[in-house]
Design a protein around this motif. Structure first.
Motif, PDB file in Angstrom:
ATOM      1  N   SER A   2      12.658   4.730  -3.548  1.00 10.09           N
ATOM      2  CA  SER A   2      12.237   3.892  -4.657  1.00 10.09           C
ATOM      3  C   SER A   2      12.327   4.694  -5.944  1.00 10.09           C
ATOM      4  O   SER A   2      12.303   5.915  -5.925  1.00 10.09           O
ATOM      5  CB  SER A   2      10.809   3.418  -4.441  1.00 10.09           C
ATOM      6  OG  SER A   2      10.727   2.665  -3.263  1.00 10.09           O
ATOM      7  N   SER A   3      12.408   3.989  -7.049  1.00 13.61           N
ATOM      8  CA  SER A   3      12.486   4.696  -8.320  1.00 13.61           C
ATOM      9  C   SER A   3      11.303   4.316  -9.206  1.00 13.61           C
ATOM     10  O   SER A   3      10.705   3.248  -9.056  1.00 13.61           O
ATOM     11  CB  SER A   3      13.794   4.356  -9.038  1.00 13.61           C
ATOM     12  OG  SER A   3      13.767   3.013  -9.493  1.00 13.61           O
ATOM     13  N   VAL A   4      11.012   5.193 -10.130  1.00 12.90           N
ATOM     14  CA  VAL A   4       9.948   4.938 -11.099  1.00 12.90           C
ATOM     15  C   VAL A   4      10.258   3.648 -11.849  1.00 12.90           C
ATOM     16  O   VAL A   4       9.381   2.805 -12.049  1.00 12.90           O
ATOM     17  CB  VAL A   4       9.809   6.135 -12.072  1.00 12.90           C
ATOM     18  CG1 VAL A   4       8.941   5.783 -13.262  1.00 12.90           C
ATOM     19  CG2 VAL A   4       9.260   7.352 -11.340  1.00 12.90           C
ATOM     20  N   VAL A  22       3.835   5.655 -14.297  1.00 13.34           N
ATOM     21  CA  VAL A  22       4.263   5.875 -12.918  1.00 13.34           C
ATOM     22  C   VAL A  22       4.957   7.230 -12.865  1.00 13.34           C
ATOM     23  O   VAL A  22       5.907   7.477 -13.610  1.00 13.34           O
ATOM     24  CB  VAL A  22       5.228   4.763 -12.438  1.00 13.34           C
ATOM     25  CG1 VAL A  22       5.680   5.033 -11.011  1.00 13.34           C
ATOM     26  CG2 VAL A  22       4.577   3.395 -12.559  1.00 13.34           C
ATOM     27  N   VAL A  23       4.485   8.104 -11.979  1.00 11.50           N
ATOM     28  CA  VAL A  23       5.042   9.446 -11.858  1.00 11.50           C
ATOM     29  C   VAL A  23       5.485   9.674 -10.417  1.00 11.50           C
ATOM     30  O   VAL A  23       4.716   9.444  -9.473  1.00 11.50           O
ATOM     31  CB  VAL A  23       3.993  10.513 -12.259  1.00 11.50           C
ATOM     32  CG1 VAL A  23       4.556  11.910 -12.089  1.00 11.50           C
ATOM     33  CG2 VAL A  23       3.506  10.284 -13.681  1.00 11.50           C
ATOM     34  N   ASP A  24       6.723  10.107 -10.250  1.00  8.52           N
ATOM     35  CA  ASP A  24       7.245  10.485  -8.934  1.00  8.52           C
ATOM     36  C   ASP A  24       6.726  11.890  -8.624  1.00  8.52           C
ATOM     37  O   ASP A  24       7.109  12.845  -9.287  1.00  8.52           O
ATOM     38  CB  ASP A  24       8.771  10.456  -8.947  1.00  8.52           C
ATOM     39  CG  ASP A  24       9.399  10.739  -7.596  1.00  8.52           C
ATOM     40  OD1 ASP A  24       8.716  11.302  -6.714  1.00  8.52           O
ATOM     41  OD2 ASP A  24      10.584  10.409  -7.432  1.00  8.52           O
ATOM     42  N   SER A  28      11.214  14.092  -6.638  1.00  8.63           N
ATOM     43  CA  SER A  28      12.324  13.164  -6.922  1.00  8.63           C
ATOM     44  C   SER A  28      12.972  12.535  -5.700  1.00  8.63           C
ATOM     45  O   SER A  28      14.078  12.015  -5.793  1.00  8.63           O
ATOM     46  CB  SER A  28      13.384  13.847  -7.778  1.00  8.63           C
ATOM     47  OG  SER A  28      12.825  14.236  -9.000  1.00  8.63           O
ATOM     48  N   CYS A  29      12.323  12.556  -4.556  1.00  6.11           N
ATOM     49  CA  CYS A  29      12.919  11.884  -3.393  1.00  6.11           C
ATOM     50  C   CYS A  29      12.464  10.431  -3.301  1.00  6.11           C
ATOM     51  O   CYS A  29      12.935   9.688  -2.455  1.00  6.11           O
ATOM     52  CB  CYS A  29      12.623  12.642  -2.103  1.00  6.11           C
ATOM     53  SG  CYS A  29      10.961  12.447  -1.473  1.00  6.11           S
ATOM     54  N   GLY A  30      11.542  10.005  -4.180  1.00  6.94           N
ATOM     55  CA  GLY A  30      11.160   8.600  -4.238  1.00  6.94           C
ATOM     56  C   GLY A  30      10.246   8.147  -3.134  1.00  6.94           C
ATOM     57  O   GLY A  30      10.269   6.978  -2.750  1.00  6.94           O
ATOM     58  N   SER A  31       9.424   9.038  -2.594  1.00  3.35           N
ATOM     59  CA  SER A  31       8.546   8.620  -1.501  1.00  3.35           C
ATOM     60  C   SER A  31       7.065   8.745  -1.813  1.00  3.35           C
ATOM     61  O   SER A  31       6.245   8.285  -1.037  1.00  3.35           O
ATOM     62  CB  SER A  31       8.863   9.413  -0.237  1.00  3.35           C
ATOM     63  OG  SER A  31       8.585  10.787  -0.444  1.00  3.35           O
ATOM     64  N   ALA A  32       6.710   9.333  -2.968  1.00  9.49           N
ATOM     65  CA  ALA A  32       5.299   9.476  -3.330  1.00  9.49           C
ATOM     66  C   ALA A  32       5.146   9.311  -4.844  1.00  9.49           C
ATOM     67  O   ALA A  32       5.918   9.883  -5.616  1.00  9.49           O
ATOM     68  CB  ALA A  32       4.756  10.825  -2.898  1.00  9.49           C
ATOM     69  N   PHE A  33       4.166   8.513  -5.234  1.00  5.58           N
ATOM     70  CA  PHE A  33       3.978   8.193  -6.644  1.00  5.58           C
ATOM     71  C   PHE A  33       2.507   8.192  -7.015  1.00  5.58           C
ATOM     72  O   PHE A  33       1.649   7.850  -6.202  1.00  5.58           O
ATOM     73  CB  PHE A  33       4.552   6.800  -6.953  1.00  5.58           C
ATOM     74  CG  PHE A  33       6.022   6.685  -6.714  1.00  5.58           C
ATOM     75  CD1 PHE A  33       6.939   6.990  -7.711  1.00  5.58           C
ATOM     76  CD2 PHE A  33       6.509   6.293  -5.477  1.00  5.58           C
ATOM     77  CE1 PHE A  33       8.296   6.894  -7.483  1.00  5.58           C
ATOM     78  CE2 PHE A  33       7.872   6.188  -5.239  1.00  5.58           C
ATOM     79  CZ  PHE A  33       8.764   6.490  -6.249  1.00  5.58           C
ATOM     80  N   ARG A  64       9.012   1.540   1.652  1.00 10.59           N
ATOM     81  CA  ARG A  64       9.822   2.734   1.411  1.00 10.59           C
ATOM     82  C   ARG A  64       9.023   3.870   0.786  1.00 10.59           C
ATOM     83  O   ARG A  64       9.563   4.946   0.541  1.00 10.59           O
ATOM     84  CB  ARG A  64      11.004   2.382   0.503  1.00 10.59           C
ATOM     85  CG  ARG A  64      11.914   1.318   1.088  1.00 10.59           C
ATOM     86  CD  ARG A  64      13.177   1.126   0.263  1.00 10.59           C
ATOM     87  NE  ARG A  64      12.982   0.964  -1.163  1.00 10.59           N
ATOM     88  CZ  ARG A  64      12.957  -0.209  -1.803  1.00 10.59           C
ATOM     89  NH1 ARG A  64      13.070  -1.337  -1.124  1.00 10.59           N
ATOM     90  NH2 ARG A  64      12.807  -0.249  -3.120  1.00 10.59           N
ATOM     91  N   VAL A  65       7.746   3.627   0.507  1.00 12.99           N
ATOM     92  CA  VAL A  65       6.892   4.621  -0.136  1.00 12.99           C
ATOM     93  C   VAL A  65       5.985   5.259   0.908  1.00 12.99           C
ATOM     94  O   VAL A  65       5.329   4.560   1.675  1.00 12.99           O
ATOM     95  CB  VAL A  65       6.054   3.970  -1.259  1.00 12.99           C
ATOM     96  CG1 VAL A  65       5.032   4.937  -1.808  1.00 12.99           C
ATOM     97  CG2 VAL A  65       6.969   3.463  -2.371  1.00 12.99           C
TER      98      VAL A  65
END
Length: 75
Positions: A2-4, A22-24, A28-33, A64-65
């Motif tokens: 997922s993206s920010v 929103v902060v990754d 930068s793998c898009g799995s934790a925000f 996906r998160v």
């Protein structure tokens, strides 16, 4: 992944926030925000329901998160 930008768009469309950050935090793998959101739609709504509203707004993205820290407040 997922993206920010995707998360910001979905939350903006569903919850019309006055503040949104929103902060990754997954390198930068898009799995934790980390999500900080302020919306009038949270007025009179308890913490658990605010988190549910964020999850509902994100829909399939949540599958996906791996992790999401949510700070959801009313103005």
């Amino acid at each position: 992944m997922s993206s920010v930008e995707e998360i910001e768009r979905l939350l903006t469309d569903a919850l019309a926030p006055t503040e949104l950050d929103v902060v990754d935090v997954s390198a930068s793998c898009g799995s934790a925000f980390d999500v900080s959101i302020v919306s009038a739609k949270f007025t009179g709504v308890g913490r658990l329901q605010r988190h549910r509203m964020v999850h509902e707004a994100l829909g399939d993205v949540m599958s996906r998160v791996h992790a999401m820290k949510i700070d959801a407040k009313a103005p």
